[in-house]
Each structure stands twice: as structure tokens, then as C-alpha cells.
Design a protein around this motif. Structure first.
Motif, PDB file in Angstrom:
ATOM      1  N   ARG A 293       0.964  -1.229   0.077  1.00  0.00           N
ATOM      2  CA  ARG A 293       0.119  -0.122   0.096  1.00  0.00           C
ATOM      3  C   ARG A 293       1.020   1.253   0.141  1.00  0.00           C
ATOM      4  NH1 ARG A 293      -2.211   1.032   4.221  1.00  0.00           N
ATOM      5  NH2 ARG A 293      -1.044  -0.668   5.811  1.00  0.00           N
ATOM      6  N   GLN A 294       0.325   2.183  -0.732  1.00  0.00           N
ATOM      7  CA  GLN A 294       1.165   3.443  -0.958  1.00  0.00           C
ATOM      8  C   GLN A 294       2.440   3.507  -1.434  1.00  0.00           C
ATOM      9  OE1 GLN A 294       0.671   5.384   2.947  1.00  0.00           O
ATOM     10  NE2 GLN A 294      -1.492   5.800   2.743  1.00  0.00           N
ATOM     11  N   LEU A 295       2.900   2.580  -2.155  1.00  0.00           N
ATOM     12  CA  LEU A 295       4.332   2.244  -2.550  1.00  0.00           C
ATOM     13  C   LEU A 295       4.344   3.502  -3.520  1.00  0.00           C
ATOM     14  CD1 LEU A 295       7.024   1.032  -3.166  1.00  0.00           C
ATOM     15  CD2 LEU A 295       5.880  -0.637  -4.536  1.00  0.00           C
ATOM     16  N   LEU A 296       3.287   3.749  -4.342  1.00  0.00           N
ATOM     17  CA  LEU A 296       3.781   4.611  -5.524  1.00  0.00           C
ATOM     18  C   LEU A 296       3.645   6.231  -5.044  1.00  0.00           C
ATOM     19  CD1 LEU A 296       1.093   3.071  -8.107  1.00  0.00           C
ATOM     20  CD2 LEU A 296       3.589   2.729  -7.846  1.00  0.00           C
ATOM     21  N   LEU A 297       3.338   6.373  -3.715  1.00  0.00           N
ATOM     22  CA  LEU A 297       3.274   7.694  -3.157  1.00  0.00           C
ATOM     23  C   LEU A 297       4.727   8.105  -2.457  1.00  0.00           C
ATOM     24  CD1 LEU A 297      -0.326   7.600  -1.431  1.00  0.00           C
ATOM     25  CD2 LEU A 297       0.413   8.507  -3.633  1.00  0.00           C
ATOM     26  N   GLN A 298       5.553   7.056  -2.289  1.00  0.00           N
ATOM     27  CA  GLN A 298       6.807   7.380  -1.661  1.00  0.00           C
ATOM     28  C   GLN A 298       7.834   7.830  -2.578  1.00  0.00           C
ATOM     29  OE1 GLN A 298       8.094   3.469  -0.196  1.00  0.00           O
ATOM     30  NE2 GLN A 298       6.077   2.938   1.174  1.00  0.00           N
ATOM     31  N   VAL A 299       8.550   8.558  -1.985  1.00  0.00           N
ATOM     32  CA  VAL A 299       9.534   9.514  -2.603  1.00  0.00           C
ATOM     33  C   VAL A 299      10.823   8.513  -2.976  1.00  0.00           C
ATOM     34  CG1 VAL A 299      11.140  11.368  -2.699  1.00  0.00           C
ATOM     35  CG2 VAL A 299       8.680  11.690  -1.875  1.00  0.00           C
ATOM     36  N   ASP A 300      11.326   8.038  -1.837  1.00  0.00           N
ATOM     37  CA  ASP A 300      12.601   6.974  -1.856  1.00  0.00           C
ATOM     38  C   ASP A 300      12.074   5.557  -1.957  1.00  0.00           C
ATOM     39  OD1 ASP A 300      14.202   9.173  -2.241  1.00  0.00           O
ATOM     40  OD2 ASP A 300      13.924   9.341   0.177  1.00  0.00           O
ATOM     41  N   ALA A 301      12.941   4.780  -2.795  1.00  0.00           N
ATOM     42  CA  ALA A 301      12.805   3.224  -2.604  1.00  0.00           C
ATOM     43  C   ALA A 301      13.232   2.805  -1.243  1.00  0.00           C
ATOM     44  CB  ALA A 301      13.407   2.725  -3.629  1.00  0.00           C
ATOM     45  N   THR A 302      12.548   1.709  -0.484  1.00  0.00           N
ATOM     46  CA  THR A 302      12.826   1.102   0.540  1.00  0.00           C
ATOM     47  C   THR A 302      13.886  -0.001   0.264  1.00  0.00           C
ATOM     48  OG1 THR A 302      10.991  -0.131   0.906  1.00  0.00           O
ATOM     49  CG2 THR A 302      10.663   2.033   1.840  1.00  0.00           C
ATOM     50  N   ALA A 303      14.468  -0.229   1.394  1.00  0.00           N
ATOM     51  CA  ALA A 303      15.256  -1.504   1.187  1.00  0.00           C
ATOM     52  C   ALA A 303      14.670  -2.730   0.794  1.00  0.00           C
ATOM     53  CB  ALA A 303      16.123  -1.677   2.466  1.00  0.00           C
ATOM     54  N   VAL A 304      13.178  -2.971   1.449  1.00  0.00           N
ATOM     55  CA  VAL A 304      12.309  -4.074   1.476  1.00  0.00           C
ATOM     56  C   VAL A 304      12.071  -4.016  -0.198  1.00  0.00           C
ATOM     57  CG1 VAL A 304      10.110  -4.978   1.854  1.00  0.00           C
ATOM     58  CG2 VAL A 304      11.524  -3.959   3.718  1.00  0.00           C
ATOM     59  N   VAL A 305      11.569  -2.849  -0.648  1.00  0.00           N
ATOM     60  CA  VAL A 305      11.285  -2.752  -2.283  1.00  0.00           C
ATOM     61  C   VAL A 305      12.372  -3.352  -3.101  1.00  0.00           C
ATOM     62  CG1 VAL A 305      10.502  -1.354  -4.014  1.00  0.00           C
ATOM     63  CG2 VAL A 305       9.363  -1.222  -1.647  1.00  0.00           C
ATOM     64  N   THR A 306      13.644  -2.854  -2.794  1.00  0.00           N
ATOM     65  CA  THR A 306      14.783  -3.059  -3.590  1.00  0.00           C
ATOM     66  C   THR A 306      15.182  -4.559  -3.558  1.00  0.00           C
ATOM     67  OG1 THR A 306      16.259  -2.291  -1.962  1.00  0.00           O
ATOM     68  CG2 THR A 306      15.572  -0.695  -3.819  1.00  0.00           C
ATOM     69  N   ARG A 307      14.999  -5.170  -2.438  1.00  0.00           N
ATOM     70  CA  ARG A 307      15.292  -6.590  -2.098  1.00  0.00           C
ATOM     71  C   ARG A 307      14.278  -7.323  -3.239  1.00  0.00           C
ATOM     72  NH1 ARG A 307      16.488  -5.282   3.329  1.00  0.00           N
ATOM     73  NH2 ARG A 307      14.723  -6.022   3.838  1.00  0.00           N
ATOM     74  N   ARG A 308      13.159  -6.979  -2.817  1.00  0.00           N
ATOM     75  CA  ARG A 308      11.995  -7.731  -3.718  1.00  0.00           C
ATOM     76  C   ARG A 308      12.326  -7.577  -5.149  1.00  0.00           C
ATOM     77  NH1 ARG A 308       6.762  -9.124  -1.931  1.00  0.00           N
ATOM     78  NH2 ARG A 308       6.230 -10.949  -2.806  1.00  0.00           N
ATOM     79  N   LEU A 309      12.518  -6.543  -5.607  1.00  0.00           N
ATOM     80  CA  LEU A 309      12.677  -6.259  -7.077  1.00  0.00           C
ATOM     81  C   LEU A 309      14.154  -7.167  -7.534  1.00  0.00           C
ATOM     82  CD1 LEU A 309      12.137  -2.558  -7.676  1.00  0.00           C
ATOM     83  CD2 LEU A 309      10.767  -4.507  -8.402  1.00  0.00           C
ATOM     84  N   SER A 310      14.973  -7.088  -6.788  1.00  0.00           N
ATOM     85  CA  SER A 310      16.230  -7.970  -6.802  1.00  0.00           C
ATOM     86  C   SER A 310      16.168  -9.468  -6.994  1.00  0.00           C
ATOM     87  CB  SER A 310      17.284  -7.630  -5.949  1.00  0.00           C
ATOM     88  OG  SER A 310      17.741  -6.343  -6.155  1.00  0.00           O
ATOM     89  N   GLY A 311      14.976  -9.751  -6.039  1.00  0.00           N
ATOM     90  CA  GLY A 311      14.838 -11.219  -5.890  1.00  0.00           C
ATOM     91  C   GLY A 311      13.907 -11.385  -7.542  1.00  0.00           C
ATOM     92  N   PHE A 312      13.086 -10.774  -7.930  1.00  0.00           N
ATOM     93  CA  PHE A 312      12.168 -10.844  -9.116  1.00  0.00           C
ATOM     94  C   PHE A 312      13.236 -10.946 -10.239  1.00  0.00           C
ATOM     95  CE2 PHE A 312       8.473  -8.887  -6.899  1.00  0.00           C
ATOM     96  CZ  PHE A 312       7.803 -10.055  -6.733  1.00  0.00           C
ATOM     97  N   LEU A 313      14.207 -10.198 -10.279  1.00  0.00           N
ATOM     98  CA  LEU A 313      15.361  -9.964 -11.486  1.00  0.00           C
ATOM     99  C   LEU A 313      15.980 -11.237 -11.629  1.00  0.00           C
ATOM    100  CD1 LEU A 313      16.455  -6.226 -11.403  1.00  0.00           C
ATOM    101  CD2 LEU A 313      14.964  -7.379 -12.995  1.00  0.00           C
ATOM    102  N   ARG A 314      16.359 -11.877 -10.311  1.00  0.00           N
ATOM    103  CA  ARG A 314      17.271 -13.092 -10.349  1.00  0.00           C
ATOM    104  C   ARG A 314      16.169 -14.121 -11.017  1.00  0.00           C
ATOM    105  NH1 ARG A 314      19.841 -10.826  -5.804  1.00  0.00           N
ATOM    106  NH2 ARG A 314      18.174 -11.087  -4.166  1.00  0.00           N
ATOM    107  N   THR A 315      14.966 -14.260 -10.477  1.00  0.00           N
ATOM    108  CA  THR A 315      13.925 -15.194 -10.821  1.00  0.00           C
ATOM    109  C   THR A 315      13.854 -15.052 -12.560  1.00  0.00           C
ATOM    110  OG1 THR A 315      12.648 -15.179  -8.920  1.00  0.00           O
ATOM    111  CG2 THR A 315      11.544 -15.893 -11.022  1.00  0.00           C
ATOM    112  N   LEU A 316      13.780 -13.835 -13.003  1.00  0.00           N
ATOM    113  CA  LEU A 316      13.524 -13.837 -14.601  1.00  0.00           C
ATOM    114  C   LEU A 316      15.100 -14.197 -15.233  1.00  0.00           C
ATOM    115  CD1 LEU A 316      12.173 -10.225 -14.693  1.00  0.00           C
ATOM    116  CD2 LEU A 316      10.884 -12.449 -15.164  1.00  0.00           C
TER     117      LEU A 316
END
Length: 436
Positions: A293-316
Motif C-alpha cells: 500500500r502507498q508504494l507509488l506515493l513514496q519518494v525513496d525506494a525502501t530496502a524491502v522494495v529493492t530487495r524484492r525487485l532484486s529477487g524478481f530480477l534473479r528469477t527472471l
């Protein structure tokens, strides 16, 4: 094979030269200028005597290559590609400022455009050329000059990338464009007269956009030389350059043949990643889970979000290692839709009319235009693609036809004879195959 020679007075180096320079002896008649037997033969003859392995190993995307040819036959052939004297007849066919022709001059380091409105009239064009010392830039001349169409069509087959061209005609003692760099790989063919070139080290290697550079920023030229008819110059995108016609001489005409615009690994990654994500999301629940929730409203990316995206990229990345089919979203479609049609010396109506024997189960068939045939795999709901559409079960049979010089219809990998006959009949109707 002509040997490498030292500069002969037509090239002057400053410091370490980024440009290889070759001088060639005359090799024969006009037919020897370029070899059109295949796309590879054409390119090899264009850069002769450099071998293609050497070119792509030492020059492509790395440094300029200058080929200076003392060959009257090659010069005569190049002069036939486009002449100043062609403009009168071309204007009578209906060409327009902006779309087809630009008239410009470099004034105090800036490009001054001298275009009129609407249709180009030859007398006005010639007046601007003679009196205002303006450069005439003719866009995509292959639309009007068949030999340029023939060259560029073969180069598109060779590179697998769109190939464009512009002709520049500059009067003596004048310069059309200020120092700049381009976002394309450039091959210059000198057609008429002489042109003095100055190349500078790039400020943005392999640039992704066109940009004008000021004289005080680029410094002294890394290399200076003069092109004469029959000469060829290659330089990578991002190479800063400017050129002028020396005073006291006749006008200069050259054609710039360009390719590899937006054709980098970065472009390909952007083009294919969406299809990979789409396919993965159909099978992996984690990819379909909602974002916080409210991820699109945040100014800076959090460590949780970047770790999650990194995991998705490794899956891809893991999924990519095992895939054989990459879905191209736009690049392949853009190439297929906008490339030049096959060069054909006969009646062009024959290209769109089926000819020869009707194929049957006992026939042997082959592709007519293999260099212009592209197989793509797309989602069933994609109705925007042009060309023939077949079920995915036909892919192996299509690959057989594409991969063989000739193949028996009976040997196609389809379940029934009816499917085999229907497939080849569909291709024959579209003039893509012929019976041999």
C-alpha cells in the motif's frame, strides 16, 4: 590484395590517430565496385580490402576507418549513385521542403535552415545553392534511386537493422552542418568532388542521441583528411565530426548511409523484458501479488522494495537461461514493418502475384526471400502483427522451411497431410515460397 599504406598527404594526424587509413589500387571495371551476390558479399566489397572479421573486431563501435581508393572504376560507379544534376528531374517528381529536402548552412558554429514552404522548385533550390552557398540535404534518396535501394536493402539484410541514407551536396568554400555527433553508425561514400573532414574524440561514446558540440569544447581534431570520389569513411555513433568543401574546387556530393539507431543491448533488454515478465507472471504467484500500500506515493525506494525487485530480477534471469523464445515487443516489428522491400530487377508486380506450379504433397519447396522472412512468436490476443499467422503447432514446420534450401512437403513436421498442404499453399499464395 592491396596492402596497407601510410597516409599519402590526404590525411593528417594529430596525436594518436583513431582512424585506420588504407589506399587501394585499381581493381577492374565498374561491376567490381560492389558485389551483390549476397548481403555478406556486398558489405565485404564495401569495406574492401578490410576483412569483415577485422572490421568488427577492431573498428565497429570502436574507432573510425578511412578507405581512400585510387580507382577510377569505383569512382565512376559512386558518381552514378547521386549527382547534383539529378536534382532537376527529382524536383519535377514532386519533393517538399522538410520531408524530402533541407537547405542549410553552418554560420558561426550554428546550423541555419534556409527552407522555403511547400514544394521544392529547382530554380529556387539552385539559386540558394549558388548564391547563398547552402548545402542541399536530400532525405532517404533510395526512394528515388534504385541503386541506393539495392545497396541499402542488402545492408538491412546483413545487419538485421534498418538502414537509412541522406545525400549532402555542398558548394565550394562552404559548410552545411556545425560540429556534431549522431546516434547511428555511419558510412560515408564520397560521390562527387572533394570534402575535407575533421574527426574528434567522442564526449559520449556510442551516443544514444544527436547533439551539436561547440568548437571550444571539442578541442583540436584527432584526424583531418579529404575524401575524393570512391572513398569510404566509417565512424561509430558518438564520433564528433564536421566537414566542408574546400574553396576553389567544384561542389561536393556524398551519401551518408546509417544504421543501428536504438539497436543496443539496452534497447533489446527493454524490448524483451516485458514479454518475459508477462510469461513469468502467468506461472509465478509472487509476480501476481499486489505491491505494498502507498508504494507509488513514496519518494525513496525502501530496502524491502529493492530487495524484492532484486529477487524478481534473479528469477527472471534464471528463467531466461532456459528459454528459447524471446518475445520482442517492438524492435522486431519495427524492423519488419519499415525495412526496404527486396530489390527486384523485373516486373515488380510479380513480387505480389503467385507464380509457378501450385504446391502439393509431393512437391519440394523453398523460400523465395529468406533474407526478408522473419518468424515470430506472439500472444494469441496480439492482432496488431502484420503477416501470416499460424498456430504454434506449425512452428517446427515453418522452421524446417526457413532452415533448408529446399524441403519436401511430405517431410514437414505436421500431424496430417492436410495441414502440410494448407501450410505451403498459404505461403505460396503470399509469394513466399516456390516449387522447385
Amino acid at each position: 590484395m592491396p596492402k596497407k599504406a601510410k597516409p599519402t598527404g590526404r590525411g593528417k594526424e594529430e596525436g594518436s590517430a583513431p582512424c585506420k587509413q588504407l589506399k587501394m589500387e585499381a581493381t577492374g571495371g565498374p561491376s567490381s565496385a560492389l558485389n551483390f551476390e549476397s548481403p555478406g558479399d556486398l558489405f565485404e566489397s564495401l569495406i574492401s580490402p578490410i576483412k569483415t572479421e577485422t572490421f568488427f573486431g577492431e573498428f565497429w563501435e570502436k574507432q573510425p576507418l578511412l578507405l581512400q581508393r585510387d580507382d577510377p572504376a569505383v569512382a565512376t560507379y559512386y558518381q552514378s549513385l547521386f549527382r547534383l544534376s539529378d536534382l532537376k528531374s527529382l524536383c519535377s517528381r514532386g519533393v517538399y521542403y522538410g520531408r524530402d529536402v533541407n537547405v542549410c548552412r553552418c554560420v558561426n558554429g550554428k546550423k541555419k535552415v534556409l527552407n522555403k514552404d511547400g514544394k521544392v522548385h529547382f530554380l529556387q533550390l539552385r539559386k540558394d545553392f549558388d548564391q547563398k552557398r547552402a548545402t542541399i540535404q536530400f532525405h532517404q534518396p533510395q526512394r528515388f534511386k534504385d541503386e541506393l535501394w539495392r545497396i541499402q536493402e542488402k545492408l538491412e539484410c546483413y545487419f538485421g537493422s534498418l538502414v537509412g541514407s541522406n545525400v549532402y551536396i555542398t558548394p565550394a568554400g562552404s559548410q552545411g552542418l556545425p560540429p556534431h555527433y549522431d546516434d547511428v553508425e555511419v558510412f560515408i561514400l564520397q560521390l562527387e568532388g572533394e570534402k575535407r573532414w575533421r574527426l574528434y574524440h567522442p564526449t559520449v561514446p556510442l551516443a544514444r542521441e544527436y547533439s551539436v558540440e561547440s568548437e571550444d569544447r571539442i578541442g583540436r581534431p584527432a584526424l583531418e583528411f579529404t575524401l575524393k570520389p570512391g572513398d569510404v569513411l566509417y565512424f561509430p555513433r558518438g564520433t564528433i565530426h564536421q566537414a566542408d568543401t574546400p574553396p576553389g574546387l567544384a561542389h561536393s556530393t556524398h551519401v551518408t548511409i546509417s544504421t543501428y539507431q536504438n539497436n543496443s543491448w539496452g534497447d533489446f533488454l527493454l524490448d524483451t523484458i516485458s514479454g518475459l515478465v508477462f510469461d513469468t507472471a502467468k506461472e509465478d504467484l509472487e509476480f501476481r501479488a499486489g505491491i505494498p500500500r502507498q508504494l507509488l506515493l513514496q519518494v525513496d525506494a525502501t530496502a524491502v522494495v529493492t530487495r524484492r525487485l532484486s529477487g524478481f530480477l534473479r528469477t527472471l534471469a534464471d528463467r531466461l537461461e532456459g528459454t528459447k523464445e524471446l518475445l520482442s515487443a517492438d524492435m522486431k516489428k519495427d524492423f519488419v514493418m519499415n525495412r526496404l522491400p527486396p530489390y527486384y530487377m523485373g516486373d515488380r508486380a510479380e513480387l505480389s502475384t503467385p507464380g509457378g506450379r501450385l504446391p502439393g504433397l509431393d512437391s519440394t519447396v523453398r523460400l523465395q526471400f529468406k533474407d526478408h522472412t522473419v518468424l515470430t512468436v506472439g500472444p494469441d490476443q496480439d492482432q496488431s502483427s502484420h503477416g501470416l499467422r499460424f498456430p504454434l503447432s506449425h512452428m517446427d514446420a515453418l522452421k524446417q522451411i526457413w532452415g533448408h534450401s529446399a524441403i519436401s512437403v511430405k517431410d514437414l513436421k505436421l500431424a496430417t497431410d492436410e495441414e502440410k498442404e494448407n501450410l505451403v499453399l498459404s505461403l505460396w499464395t503470399e509469394c513466399l515460397i516456390q516449387v522447385v
